[in-house]
Design a protein around this motif. Structure first.
Motif, PDB file in Angstrom:
ATOM      1  N   ALA A 332     -48.805 -19.562  -9.312  1.00 51.73           N
ATOM      2  CA  ALA A 332     -49.578 -18.843  -8.276  1.00 51.73           C
ATOM      3  C   ALA A 332     -48.808 -18.785  -6.962  1.00 51.73           C
ATOM      4  CB  ALA A 332     -50.937 -19.521  -8.066  1.00 51.73           C
ATOM      5  N   GLN A 333     -48.010 -19.802  -6.710  1.00 52.68           N
ATOM      6  CA  GLN A 333     -47.225 -19.835  -5.471  1.00 52.68           C
ATOM      7  C   GLN A 333     -45.886 -19.109  -5.624  1.00 52.68           C
ATOM      8  OE1 GLN A 333     -47.763 -21.452  -2.244  1.00 52.68           O
ATOM      9  NE2 GLN A 333     -49.867 -21.123  -2.930  1.00 52.68           N
ATOM     10  N   GLU A 334     -45.648 -18.515  -6.797  1.00 55.60           N
ATOM     11  CA  GLU A 334     -44.403 -17.767  -7.053  1.00 55.60           C
ATOM     12  C   GLU A 334     -43.170 -18.600  -6.731  1.00 55.60           C
ATOM     13  OE1 GLU A 334     -44.983 -14.188  -4.742  1.00 55.60           O
ATOM     14  OE2 GLU A 334     -46.325 -13.346  -6.256  1.00 55.60           O
ATOM     15  N   MET A 335     -43.197 -19.851  -7.210  1.00 49.02           N
ATOM     16  CA  MET A 335     -42.066 -20.733  -6.912  1.00 49.02           C
ATOM     17  C   MET A 335     -40.934 -20.625  -7.935  1.00 49.02           C
ATOM     18  SD  MET A 335     -42.224 -21.917  -3.936  1.00 49.02           S
ATOM     19  CE  MET A 335     -40.890 -23.120  -4.005  1.00 49.02           C
ATOM     20  N   VAL A 336     -41.110 -19.754  -8.930  1.00 49.73           N
ATOM     21  CA  VAL A 336     -39.975 -19.353  -9.763  1.00 49.73           C
ATOM     22  C   VAL A 336     -39.912 -17.837  -9.714  1.00 49.73           C
ATOM     23  CG1 VAL A 336     -38.914 -19.393 -12.051  1.00 49.73           C
ATOM     24  CG2 VAL A 336     -40.303 -21.329 -11.287  1.00 49.73           C
ATOM     25  N   ILE A 337     -38.769 -17.290  -9.402  1.00 47.23           N
ATOM     26  CA  ILE A 337     -38.606 -15.837  -9.333  1.00 47.23           C
ATOM     27  C   ILE A 337     -37.336 -15.462 -10.084  1.00 47.23           C
ATOM     28  CG2 ILE A 337     -39.857 -15.596  -7.152  1.00 47.23           C
ATOM     29  CD1 ILE A 337     -37.219 -15.557  -5.683  1.00 47.23           C
ATOM     30  N   GLU A 338     -37.171 -14.187 -10.336  1.00 48.72           N
ATOM     31  CA  GLU A 338     -35.934 -13.711 -10.962  1.00 48.72           C
ATOM     32  C   GLU A 338     -35.165 -12.911  -9.937  1.00 48.72           C
ATOM     33  OE1 GLU A 338     -36.160 -11.574 -14.602  1.00 48.72           O
ATOM     34  OE2 GLU A 338     -36.166 -13.468 -15.707  1.00 48.72           O
ATOM     35  N   THR A 339     -33.907 -13.254  -9.788  1.00 45.71           N
ATOM     36  CA  THR A 339     -33.086 -12.501  -8.846  1.00 45.71           C
ATOM     37  C   THR A 339     -32.065 -11.660  -9.612  1.00 45.71           C
ATOM     38  OG1 THR A 339     -31.534 -12.623  -7.003  1.00 45.71           O
ATOM     39  CG2 THR A 339     -31.443 -14.436  -8.570  1.00 45.71           C
ATOM     40  N   PRO A 340     -31.859 -10.413  -9.205  1.00 44.39           N
ATOM     41  CA  PRO A 340     -30.746  -9.662  -9.788  1.00 44.39           C
ATOM     42  C   PRO A 340     -29.416 -10.268  -9.350  1.00 44.39           C
ATOM     43  CG  PRO A 340     -31.825  -8.381  -8.046  1.00 44.39           C
ATOM     44  CD  PRO A 340     -32.599  -9.651  -8.195  1.00 44.39           C
ATOM     45  N   VAL A 341     -28.423 -10.092 -10.204  1.00 44.38           N
ATOM     46  CA  VAL A 341     -27.071 -10.575  -9.937  1.00 44.38           C
ATOM     47  C   VAL A 341     -26.146  -9.372 -10.070  1.00 44.38           C
ATOM     48  CG1 VAL A 341     -25.216 -12.100 -10.749  1.00 44.38           C
ATOM     49  CG2 VAL A 341     -27.613 -12.861 -10.844  1.00 44.38           C
ATOM     50  N   GLN A 342     -25.322  -9.146  -9.082  1.00 44.24           N
ATOM     51  CA  GLN A 342     -24.402  -8.013  -9.122  1.00 44.24           C
ATOM     52  C   GLN A 342     -23.542  -8.085 -10.381  1.00 44.24           C
ATOM     53  OE1 GLN A 342     -21.708  -7.849  -5.780  1.00 44.24           O
ATOM     54  NE2 GLN A 342     -22.043  -5.669  -5.445  1.00 44.24           N
ATOM     55  N   ASP A 343     -23.541  -7.014 -11.175  1.00 45.57           N
ATOM     56  CA  ASP A 343     -22.768  -6.965 -12.430  1.00 45.57           C
ATOM     57  C   ASP A 343     -23.178  -8.049 -13.422  1.00 45.57           C
ATOM     58  OD1 ASP A 343     -21.375  -5.014 -11.074  1.00 45.57           O
ATOM     59  OD2 ASP A 343     -19.701  -6.335 -10.577  1.00 45.57           O
ATOM     60  N   GLY A 344     -24.397  -8.562 -13.294  1.00 48.03           N
ATOM     61  CA  GLY A 344     -24.802  -9.629 -14.201  1.00 48.03           C
ATOM     62  C   GLY A 344     -26.278  -9.516 -14.550  1.00 48.03           C
ATOM     63  N   PRO A 345     -26.765 -10.491 -15.303  1.00 53.29           N
ATOM     64  CA  PRO A 345     -28.167 -10.471 -15.717  1.00 53.29           C
ATOM     65  C   PRO A 345     -29.070 -10.970 -14.590  1.00 53.29           C
ATOM     66  CG  PRO A 345     -27.148 -12.484 -16.477  1.00 53.29           C
ATOM     67  CD  PRO A 345     -26.063 -11.700 -15.765  1.00 53.29           C
ATOM     68  N   ALA A 346     -30.349 -10.649 -14.660  1.00 53.57           N
ATOM     69  CA  ALA A 346     -31.313 -11.285 -13.755  1.00 53.57           C
ATOM     70  C   ALA A 346     -31.377 -12.763 -14.116  1.00 53.57           C
ATOM     71  CB  ALA A 346     -32.681 -10.644 -13.906  1.00 53.57           C
ATOM     72  N   LEU A 347     -31.426 -13.621 -13.107  1.00 58.79           N
ATOM     73  CA  LEU A 347     -31.469 -15.069 -13.346  1.00 58.79           C
ATOM     74  C   LEU A 347     -32.678 -15.682 -12.649  1.00 58.79           C
ATOM     75  CD1 LEU A 347     -27.715 -16.106 -12.857  1.00 58.79           C
ATOM     76  CD2 LEU A 347     -28.963 -15.825 -15.018  1.00 58.79           C
ATOM     77  N   THR A 359     -44.333 -10.366   7.199  1.00 56.58           N
ATOM     78  CA  THR A 359     -42.945 -10.032   6.836  1.00 56.58           C
ATOM     79  C   THR A 359     -42.396 -11.154   5.974  1.00 56.58           C
ATOM     80  OG1 THR A 359     -42.057 -11.047   8.857  1.00 56.58           O
ATOM     81  CG2 THR A 359     -42.573  -8.710   8.951  1.00 56.58           C
ATOM     82  N   PRO A 360     -42.865 -11.239   4.722  1.00 57.33           N
ATOM     83  CA  PRO A 360     -42.536 -12.395   3.881  1.00 57.33           C
ATOM     84  C   PRO A 360     -41.068 -12.459   3.499  1.00 57.33           C
ATOM     85  CG  PRO A 360     -43.701 -10.726   2.603  1.00 57.33           C
ATOM     86  CD  PRO A 360     -43.746 -10.280   4.044  1.00 57.33           C
ATOM     87  N   CYS A 361     -40.648 -13.644   3.105  1.00 57.83           N
ATOM     88  CA  CYS A 361     -39.353 -13.808   2.459  1.00 57.83           C
ATOM     89  C   CYS A 361     -39.339 -12.900   1.229  1.00 57.83           C
ATOM     90  CB  CYS A 361     -39.152 -15.258   2.014  1.00 57.83           C
ATOM     91  SG  CYS A 361     -38.894 -16.418   3.362  1.00 57.83           S
ATOM     92  N   ALA A 362     -38.202 -12.348   0.917  1.00 55.95           N
ATOM     93  CA  ALA A 362     -38.114 -11.415  -0.212  1.00 55.95           C
ATOM     94  C   ALA A 362     -36.679 -11.384  -0.720  1.00 55.95           C
ATOM     95  CB  ALA A 362     -38.530 -10.017   0.240  1.00 55.95           C
ATOM     96  N   LEU A 363     -36.515 -10.792  -1.905  1.00 58.91           N
ATOM     97  CA  LEU A 363     -35.169 -10.544  -2.422  1.00 58.91           C
ATOM     98  C   LEU A 363     -34.664  -9.250  -1.798  1.00 58.91           C
ATOM     99  CD1 LEU A 363     -35.701 -11.567  -6.139  1.00 58.91           C
ATOM    100  CD2 LEU A 363     -34.345 -12.777  -4.412  1.00 58.91           C
ATOM    101  N   HIS A 364     -33.880  -9.383  -0.761  1.00 59.74           N
ATOM    102  CA  HIS A 364     -33.350  -8.203  -0.074  1.00 59.74           C
ATOM    103  C   HIS A 364     -32.064  -7.719  -0.737  1.00 59.74           C
ATOM    104  CE1 HIS A 364     -36.194  -8.987   3.166  1.00 59.74           C
ATOM    105  NE2 HIS A 364     -35.754 -10.218   3.226  1.00 59.74           N
ATOM    106  N   ARG A 365     -31.316  -8.628  -1.349  1.00 59.48           N
ATOM    107  CA  ARG A 365     -30.011  -8.295  -1.919  1.00 59.48           C
ATOM    108  C   ARG A 365     -29.772  -9.144  -3.165  1.00 59.48           C
ATOM    109  NH1 ARG A 365     -26.914  -5.701   1.737  1.00 59.48           N
ATOM    110  NH2 ARG A 365     -27.546  -5.829   3.924  1.00 59.48           N
ATOM    111  N   PRO A 366     -29.058  -8.594  -4.146  1.00 63.81           N
ATOM    112  CA  PRO A 366     -28.721  -9.391  -5.333  1.00 63.81           C
ATOM    113  C   PRO A 366     -27.722 -10.495  -4.993  1.00 63.81           C
ATOM    114  CG  PRO A 366     -27.683  -7.223  -5.447  1.00 63.81           C
ATOM    115  CD  PRO A 366     -28.505  -7.231  -4.191  1.00 63.81           C
ATOM    116  N   VAL A 367     -27.586 -11.427  -5.903  1.00 63.42           N
ATOM    117  CA  VAL A 367     -26.516 -12.416  -5.798  1.00 63.42           C
ATOM    118  C   VAL A 367     -25.196 -11.655  -5.919  1.00 63.42           C
ATOM    119  CG1 VAL A 367     -25.485 -14.451  -6.875  1.00 63.42           C
ATOM    120  CG2 VAL A 367     -27.987 -14.157  -6.873  1.00 63.42           C
TER     121      VAL A 367
END
Lengths: 392, 392
Positions: A332-347, A359-367
């Motif tokens: 519920a607290q979204e303490m596990v997320i998936e991040t895109p990785v440049q040229d790679g799989p989501a991790l 203005t929450p924290c967010a995935l603004h850019r891939p790894v």
């Protein structure tokens, strides 16, 4: 990844010379909050890129510390690399580094040189012992900072050795503190127009967490004893056995203890002359433990967690990571997320511990892949294609 | 105390409804950085005022969390107390609270009411599990957050139980994160002109420190094992015996290990076919440990710390708090300071872990007595003497 809401630090530009852990954690926190973090890596890259188990060739360990950053490869030992860094610094808000003290000077980036380049620049350093004092030249490492700060010495069983924490807490606490210091310096710059230095040492960060352990030492000159999972001053408190395993219960004061005992139908304990004060209960620890364990053995962990939490008694499971990541609250607290990785799989990576309403924290850019933004960032800084090509 | 340099947060006004630990730690960090922290206390005061050993009637534990604040007593369950709080909030930058979720609403301070009162107000909450999710109503406590977050589960000896850290790390880490979130929201407000909510849960804060323990679990689905003070993947690493006691050595990679062994005149180990790879060294752990202990037993802790640090090997003592506070580096870093206490003696407290070059953290205000600034603060907010007297 479609960014509808900009983070609160949108527009703050950070040049990040850090590697491994403390510094990258600091700059990731700032990136999560919307800062533009430009990670400068040597041609071989941050060593963490090659550490931990690889998933389709990508390190989850690296992903967990480097989302929301752009990667630029510069050889800071070459004149062209140095010149490109200077161009980036001239236009940045913050420089963050976690070298040993003195390394910036060796790179030609003394305090004076940085001030001349950009008087608004905030220069933040994370290191082991601080840049003043007799240990300034000592190499640092999380395990050593845990030992030297007194943190290990207070942890562990009463009859056991001092015990480090497995997570690299000295690195990470220093990284969070550095984020506080940087944002305070940004705020201060609103008034003064000038940057300044920010420094956090790993040993100092852990030492700052000593709370009542230090205040009791100052007041009494007596060293705190290790007490494992028991409370040094209160009983009953700690781990108790249900039919299917233990739960942790924190009866931190008499009012909560009364609720705990009432829920167990042991309310009489509080008025029994053998147990009617905390000192008596501390002395009768083993009797009380078996009274309580006997009662709790009659039902499951889930049962006791439900009824005790409902009664206002702080309690919980000692969860392993499989339980943590299956916990509905963690979900519920979204303490596990998936991040895109440049040229790679989501991790999978850990989520954001700071929750902002608008203005929450967010995935603004891939790894970023190593050097994935060298051309883009240097072109933004005004370098020509020829200059950029000359760096390679 | 003569304040020549203002802190970087000078002018930032914080209304602090927090008590005990997580919230007061957050607001003390902001106060150390120059914010004007107004601690609102109930008539009986923050319970920590009565906790720990007293020195001339004053709690060092309270002093360690409440320097650089002003204290205002308000009964928030009385109409006059509520009205006075509203006056203070109308003119403030930040409200910080660490009640259980829902308590602010019960005090008449819902999100909507606060926004109507002051749309620029940043409303920060520190709590156990977060204000969303199935555990929202559970009471929280540091020991429980250590258990539920997985932190306890990864700590401890290989053959021992999960082990909490003695310092209240979940409270304190959440407090530092809250300071980051607040300062980010202040920065965001420069662009938007609007406040927002900030929330940090103790469980989320500790979980965010899982580093490679979580990334390895995500990558492999295998639970990390407890390994005490040993490194799970590298040997030699850990505690070794000198003639007068142990030292901690972190040979985190081969280059450092080579320096370590060379310094011990054991350089041959790295090329001996029995020990020439890390897996072989892990398997030959006991042989290597006795080789190393035998060599180190020939000299003192001080000797080995000197020569190993000089060789670039991270190493240190496992210090107890007496050693920590006598450590010349801790002194050089001013990590123990004396704070004045209103109507009381000067008390030793921990120093500032965040070091700023131009506008450093400083003792701007003494530790306040209960209600020591009620009149002063309410008069600044425009209440008449009669109104202030009516609150008493």
């Amino acid at each position: 990844m479609a960014e509808l809401v900009k983070g609160p630090l949108d527009g703050l530009r950070i040049i990040d010379l850090t590697r491994v852990l403390s510094g990258p954690f600091c700059t990731m926190i700032l990136g999560d909050l919307g800062a533009d973090v430009i990670k400068i890596e040597p041609p071989k890259g941050d060593p963490v890129r090659a550490q931990g188990t690889m998933t389709e060739g990508h390190s989850g360990y690296f992903a967990g510390f480097n989302r929301n950053k752009r990667s630029v490869v510069l050889d800071l030992y070459s004149p062209a690399g140095k010149a490109a860094l200077s161009r980036l610094l001239a236009d940045a808000d913050v420089l963050v580094e976690n070298f040993r003290p003195g390394t910036l000077e060796k790179l030609g980036l003394s305090a004076g040189a940085l001030k001349a380049l950009n008087p608004r620049l905030i220069v933040a350093s994370v290191n082991g012992y601080g840049s003043q004092g007799p240990y300034v030249d000592r190499p640092a490492f999380d395990f050593i900072a845990q030992a030297m700060s007194g943190f290990m010495g207070v942890n562990g069983a009463a009859d056991g050795p001092p015990m480090r924490a497995a997570p690299p807490v000295s690195d990470l606490v220093a990284g969070i503190y550095a984020a506080v210091g940087i944002l305070a310096a940004v705020q201060g710059r609103e008034r003064t127009g000038k940057g300044q230095t920010v420094e956090v040492a790993m040993v100092n960060g852990l030492l700052s967490l000593m709370a009542y352990l230090s205040s009791e030492y100052f007041a009494t000159n007596e060293l705190p004893q290790r007490t494992g999972n028991d409370h040094p001053l209160v009983y009953p408190y700690g781990l108790f056995r249900c039919s299917d395993g233990q739960i942790a219960v924190a009866n931190s004061h008499d009012q909560i203890l009364r609720r705990f005992l009432d829920t167990l139908d042991l309310g009489w304990v509080m008025t029994d002359p053998r147990y009617d004060s905390n000192p008596k209960r501390m002395a009768a620890r083993e009797e009380l433990r078996s009274l309580i364990d006997n009662r709790m053995a009659g039902n499951t962990q889930d049962h006791w967690l439900d009824v005790l939490n409902a009664a206002g008694v702080p309690c919980g499971l000692v969860q392993d990571l499989a339980q943590v990541f299956a916990d509905p609250q963690v979900t519920a607290q979204e303490m596990v997320i998936e991040t895109p990785v440049q040229d790679g799989p989501a991790l999978k990576v850990l989520g954001f511990p700071i929750k902002l309403g608008s203005t929450p924290c967010a995935l603004h850019r891939p790894v970023p892949r190593l050097g994935g933004h060298t051309g883009e960032v240097l072109a933004e800084a005004g370098l020509s294609e020829a200059e950029i090509a000359g760096l390679g």
